[in-house]
Design an enzyme around this catalytic site. Sequence first.
Site: not given
Length: 226
Positions: A120, A138
């Site tokens: 991420k 997220d």
Amino acid sequence: MTRDQIFEFFRRLAEDNPSPQTELEYGNAYQLLVAVTLSAQATDVGVNKATRALFRKVEAPHQMLALGEEGLKEHIKTIGLFNSKARNVIALSQILVDEHGGQVPGSRDALVRLPGVGRKTANVVLNCWFGQETFAVDTHIFRLSNRTGMAKGKTPEAVEAKLEKRVPQPFRRDSHHWMILHGRYVCKARTPECWRCKVCDLCSYRKKVMEPPKGRGAAELEASVD
């Protein structure tokens, strides 16, 4: 959601916010990498408060190494998990100096080898600094993707893979910004504010909240819109 609905979803969000940006504050690729690393399990607001003074002193990895782990902790001690994050930032800074000439690499494989940098974080850096079409999943994007029916998946990796397939041009580069902002301010975790959502009619969520709560809490919701 159908492909046409997904296109319209992003078209509306793009119309409302043509140039979405991350809410993290940074001045260069290295500061962005540090900020995103610090943002794990923390809010952007909290990270920004901690990094404003830090980034006035530190613009490059060698300056972070000169500051040292204890010096870094003093700046970020208001952020959750600051001890382990400080260790990771110092360690990744050393690797950047030793192996990358002090520069942030522009490949996911190189980024995820850095301490504290997962997929991420790498995707955020690749998107925000290098302009690559990545999908940084997220908690907001994970929730929004599943709730709307755009890209259902049980893991962030599964959601990312579906977004890769389903998000159309010309929205791919900025799509994760629109989704994060929409999830943060409208499609909230506890009470999605469907009554003011611009894409509500495209969403497959069955428990839509079409009126703001009455009484206690209504003022807070009202304030969150501003």
